[in-house]
Design an enzyme around this catalytic site. Structure first.
Site, PDB file in Angstrom:
ATOM      1  N   TYR A  49     -74.696 -22.621   6.126  1.00 18.50           N
ATOM      2  CA  TYR A  49     -75.372 -23.283   5.015  1.00 18.50           C
ATOM      3  C   TYR A  49     -74.554 -23.084   3.749  1.00 18.50           C
ATOM      4  CZ  TYR A  49     -79.520 -23.961   7.902  1.00 18.50           C
ATOM      5  OH  TYR A  49     -80.394 -24.355   8.888  1.00 18.50           O
ATOM      6  N   GLU A  50     -74.537 -24.095   2.892  1.00 22.19           N
ATOM      7  CA  GLU A  50     -73.626 -24.085   1.748  1.00 22.19           C
ATOM      8  C   GLU A  50     -73.939 -23.015   0.723  1.00 22.19           C
ATOM      9  OE1 GLU A  50     -74.616 -27.285  -1.448  1.00 22.19           O
ATOM     10  OE2 GLU A  50     -74.934 -28.225   0.501  1.00 22.19           O
ATOM     11  N   SER A  51     -75.105 -22.391   0.798  1.00 20.52           N
ATOM     12  CA  SER A  51     -75.431 -21.307  -0.134  1.00 20.52           C
ATOM     13  C   SER A  51     -74.621 -20.053   0.148  1.00 20.52           C
ATOM     14  CB  SER A  51     -76.930 -21.003  -0.081  1.00 20.52           C
ATOM     15  OG  SER A  51     -77.376 -20.868   1.253  1.00 20.52           O
ATOM     16  N   MET A  80     -70.010 -18.901  -2.187  1.00 21.24           N
ATOM     17  CA  MET A  80     -69.838 -20.278  -1.721  1.00 21.24           C
ATOM     18  C   MET A  80     -68.367 -20.670  -1.641  1.00 21.24           C
ATOM     19  SD  MET A  80     -72.920 -22.206  -3.746  1.00 21.24           S
ATOM     20  CE  MET A  80     -72.381 -23.819  -3.186  1.00 21.24           C
TER      21      MET A  80
END
Length: 236
Positions: A49-51, A80
C-alpha cells in the site's frame, strides 16, 4: 444460489491474482478483491500500500490508505519514498491493482477530474496518488471498476494514468483483455451483449468466442458477506 453483479466482479478480480506474488493495491474496490484473494486463491500474496506498508495482511477492510489496519501482520513499514523507489520503481511489483472513475478504449485511466475544464470541472476527484506510478512501473496492471457510459468513455477527460501496462479490466458486466484496445473476453452470468454495448462509449471489440465468467462459489460469497463486508459498504 443468488449473487449480485458486484459480487461477481469482486470474485473475478480476486481469481485474477492466483499465482501472483507481489501486488500494489489502489484504494477502493481493489481492496476487497485482494482481501478475498488472500483468503482463497492467493494466500501467500504480498500486498503493498502506498502509505508505506509491504506484505500487509489486514484483519478488516481499510477505511483509507492511511488506516492503521494495513500494518497488521505486515513484513515492513517504511517511508513512502523508499517504498516507491526500491520496490515499485525497482521493478519488484508483479501486478498493480487499480480502480478508476473513467477508462477509455486504450486503457488510459482518469481519477482526477470529470469535465473538459480542469480548473472548473463538473467533479474533482482525489487525483493520482500513487496510481500513475503504479500504472507505469508494475509489470502489469489490473483495473476493477463499475461499467457505464459515464465510466467507459471514448477519451478520458483527464489522463491520470497511462494504459500501456493495463492487461485486464474487470467490471460488473464482464472481463476485458487489453492490447491496443479493450476487448471483451467474458460476460458475467445473466449479462447480455446488448447491455455491455449500451454501457460502453465506443464500438465494442469482441474476442473470438466470448465466454461466460464462472459464478462465485458458496464459500467465496460467505467470505464476502460474512467476513469482509457484512455491512455491504463495498458490495452495495
Amino acid at each position: 444460489m443468488t449473487f449480485t453483479r458486484t459480487e461477481t466482479m469482486v470474485v473475478a478480480g480476486a481469481r485474477a491474482l492466483e499465482g501472483r506474488r507481489v501486488c500494489f493495491v489502489g484504494i477502493g474496490l481493489p481492496n476487497i478483491a485482494v482481501a478475498l484473494a488472500q483468503r482463497t486463491v492467493a494466500p501467500g500474496i504480498e500486498l503493498i500500500y502506498e502509505s508505506g506498508v509491504y506484505g500487509s495482511r489486514p484483519n478488516r477492510l481499510p477505511l483509507s490508505i492511511g488506516d492503521p489496519c494495513l500494518v497488521t501482520g505486515s513484513l515492513a513499514v517504511m517511508p513512502m519514498a523508499e517504498l516507491f523507489q526500491y520496490y515499485l520503481q525497482g521493478g519488484l511489483v508483479d501486478v498493480g491493482f487499480l480502480g478508476a472513475a473513467q477508462i477509455d478504449r486504450r486503457g488510459d485511466l482518469n481519477t482526477t477530474v470529470i469535465g473538459d475544464d480542469y480548473h472548473h470541472p463538473k467533479v474533482r476527484l482525489p487525483g493520482s496518488g500513487g496510481a500513475c506510478d503504479i500504472a507505469q512501473n508494475a509489470r502489469e496492471v489490473i483495473v476493477l471498476m463499475r461499467q457505464s457510459r459515464r465510466s467507459f468513455v471514448d477519451t478520458v477527460d483527464f489522463r491520470t494514468s497511462p494504459g500501456s501496462r493495463v492487461a485486464r479490466v474487470i467490471t460488473d458486466l464482464g472481463v476485458y483483455t487489453v492490447g491496443e484496445r479493450l476487448e471483451l473476453t467474458a460476460l458475467h452470468p445473466g449479462v447480455t451483449l446488448d447491455e455491455v454495448r449500451a454501457a460502453t462509449g465506443w464500438d465494442l471489440d469482441l474476442a473470438p468466442g466470448v465466454t461466460e465468467t464462472p459464478p462465485p462459489t458458496a464459500e467465496e460469497l460467505r467470505i464476502l458477506r460474512e467476513e469482509l463486508d457484512p455491512e455491504r459498504i463495498y458490495l452495495r
